[in-house]
Design an enzyme around this catalytic site. Structure first.
Site, PDB file in Angstrom:
ATOM      1  CD  GLU A 128      58.048 151.946  67.343  1.00 43.18           C
ATOM      2  OE1 GLU A 128      57.177 152.409  66.591  1.00 43.18           O
ATOM      3  OE2 GLU A 128      58.473 152.562  68.344  1.00 43.18           O
ATOM      4  CG  ASN A 171      64.808 149.562  68.900  1.00 41.52           C
ATOM      5  OD1 ASN A 171      65.359 149.224  69.957  1.00 41.52           O
ATOM      6  ND2 ASN A 171      64.239 150.742  68.738  1.00 41.52           N
ATOM      7  CG  HIS A 208      59.657 154.545  75.318  1.00 36.30           C
ATOM      8  ND1 HIS A 208      60.512 155.617  75.478  1.00 36.30           N
ATOM      9  CD2 HIS A 208      59.870 154.090  74.058  1.00 36.30           C
ATOM     10  CE1 HIS A 208      61.194 155.802  74.363  1.00 36.30           C
ATOM     11  NE2 HIS A 208      60.834 154.887  73.491  1.00 36.30           N
ATOM     12  CD  GLU A 236      63.547 154.106  71.073  1.00 34.35           C
ATOM     13  OE1 GLU A 236      62.455 154.657  71.343  1.00 34.35           O
ATOM     14  OE2 GLU A 236      63.802 153.649  69.953  1.00 34.35           O
ATOM     15  CG  ASP A 238      61.250 157.596  78.017  1.00 33.29           C
ATOM     16  OD1 ASP A 238      60.618 156.515  78.027  1.00 33.29           O
ATOM     17  OD2 ASP A 238      61.153 158.423  77.083  1.00 33.29           O
TER      18      ASP A 238
HETATM   19  C1  XIL Z   1      60.440 159.953  68.918  1.00 37.36           C
HETATM   20  C2  XIL Z   1      61.234 161.240  69.068  1.00 37.36           C
HETATM   21  O1  XIL Z   1      61.745 161.301  70.377  1.00 37.36           O
HETATM   22  C3  XIL Z   1      60.343 162.440  68.787  1.00 37.36           C
HETATM   23  O2  XIL Z   1      61.133 163.628  68.728  1.00 37.36           O
HETATM   24  C4  XIL Z   1      59.610 162.270  67.471  1.00 37.36           C
HETATM   25  O3  XIL Z   1      58.689 163.327  67.305  1.00 37.36           O
HETATM   26  C5  XIL Z   1      58.867 160.952  67.428  1.00 37.36           C
HETATM   27  O4  XIL Z   1      59.799 159.896  67.660  1.00 37.36           O
HETATM   28  N1  XIL Z   1      60.137 154.887  69.408  1.00 37.36           N
HETATM   29  C6  XIL Z   1      61.235 155.157  68.634  1.00 37.36           C
HETATM   30  C7  XIL Z   1      61.772 156.542  68.588  1.00 37.36           C
HETATM   31  O5  XIL Z   1      61.839 154.234  68.066  1.00 37.36           O
HETATM   32  O6  XIL Z   1      62.333 156.845  67.332  1.00 37.36           O
HETATM   33  C8  XIL Z   1      60.734 157.563  68.938  1.00 37.36           C
HETATM   34  O7  XIL Z   1      61.339 158.849  69.000  1.00 37.36           O
HETATM   35  C9  XIL Z   1      60.064 157.202  70.257  1.00 37.36           C
HETATM   36  C10 XIL Z   1      59.375 155.856  70.147  1.00 37.36           C
END
Ligand code: XIL
Length: 300
Positions: A128, A171, A208, A236, A238
């Site tokens: 990020e 990432n 996401h 990741e 969802d």
């Molecule tokens: C999130 C986790 O799922 C949570 O438990 C935590 O509180 C915050 O981080 N991007 C990422 C992940 O790269 O590491 C994040 O995970 C979600 C967004």
């Protein structure tokens, strides 16, 4: 095949999930984890605030539990993450001079990668780093502000020197839509790295998504990045309310790109999700398969 992992393996891909240490002892959870998934990303346990909460004090216990579980169940690991502005302890974000920060960053990468050397398929070396403001530039962070644009390159060079067998990934989120400035900024960076021999092997698309799922250009984005000579992964995934169609389409986007090597969802049951109340995952709170599970399995 009758599981996500086995189905993905049919095309030499993997199907993974985020796992927190605290859930490994939940037998309903562990049953689904070990039946369906063959790649694991620690949800929080490899982040800086857990691994090096104070300078030079390393805490690998929570992540070791996950790595040991994975080894015992034939699952591979994604390391997440070495350099990130978030979940960063204040002793790092309050460093005031570049030389100190440079040595702290390189030492953190070196210690963490050395501890897990040979056990990690791919590392999210930098997470990020790009801004959401439409500039296509890096975001403000202690790393950017003290070390400048070169901090990402430095992190990747250090990482390669520590574990040459691990794939090294960048990432990020909101880089799925091809025309977005953020996507173009990351694309330009990867193109530049490849042209100058900066060691980068892969790009992770967090994915996401809202209830509509992936943008229609997602395939194009994955395929354009892959054409630069890197692997791409969905890291990741969802989707708000877990539309079965949206899940099937997102997975199909990866399958349509030869160098899209795997898909990871960010949790197993809805009750495991960081997106409280959005029911964005493939299993309900009891661990039963939802409709989206069917479209995903079918697509794989
Ligand atoms: C999130 C986790 O799922 C949570 O438990 C935590 O509180 C915050 O981080 N991007 C990422 C992940 O790269 O590491 C994040 O995970 C979600 C967004």
């Amino acid at each position: 095949a009758s599981t996500l992992g086995a189905a993905a393996a049919g095309s030499n891909r993997y199907f993974g999930t985020a796992v927190p240490t605290g859930k490994l002892g939940d037998s309903t959870y562990a049953t689904v984890l070990d039946r369906e998934f063959n790649m694991i990303t620690p949800e929080n346990e490899m982040k800086w605030d857990t691994v090096e909460p104070s300078r030079g004090s390393f805490n690998f216990g929570p992540a070791d539990s996950i790595v040991n579980h994975a080894a015992a169940h034939g699952q591979r690991m994604r390391g997440h993450t070495l350099v990130w502005h978030s979940q960063l302890p204040s002793w790092v974000s309050s460093i005031g001079d570049a030389n100190t920060l440079r040595s702290v960053m390189n030492n953190h990468i070196t210690q963490e990668m050395t501890h897990y050397k040979g056990k990690i398929y791919a590392w999210d070396v930098v997470n990020e780093a790009f801004a959401d403001n439409g500039s296509g530039q890096h975001r403000s962070s202690v790393f950017q502000n003290l070390l400048g644009n070169g901090f990402i390159e430095e992190a990747f060079r250090t990482a390669r020197s520590v574990d040459p067998s691990a794939k090294l990934c960048y990432n990020d989120y909101s880089i799925e839509n091809w025309s977005d400035a953020k996507t173009q900024g990351v694309y330009s960076m990867v193109k530049d790295f490849k042209s100058r021999g900066v060691p980068i092997d892969c790009v992770g698309f967090q994915s996401h998504f809202g209830s509509g799922g992936a943008p229609s250009s997602f395939r194009t984005t994955l395929s354009n990045f892959a054409a630069l000579g890197v692997d791409v992964q969905i890291t990741e995934l969802d989707i708000a309310q877990a539309s079965a169609t949206a899940y099937g389409d997102a997975v199909q986007s990866c399958l349509d790109v030869a160098r899209c090597t795997g898909i990871t969802v960010w949790g197993i049951r809805d009750s495991d999700s960081w997106r409280t109340g959005e029911n964005p995952l493939l299993f309900d709170n009891s661990g039963n398969k939802k409709a989206a599970y069917g479209t995903v399995l079918n697509a794989l």
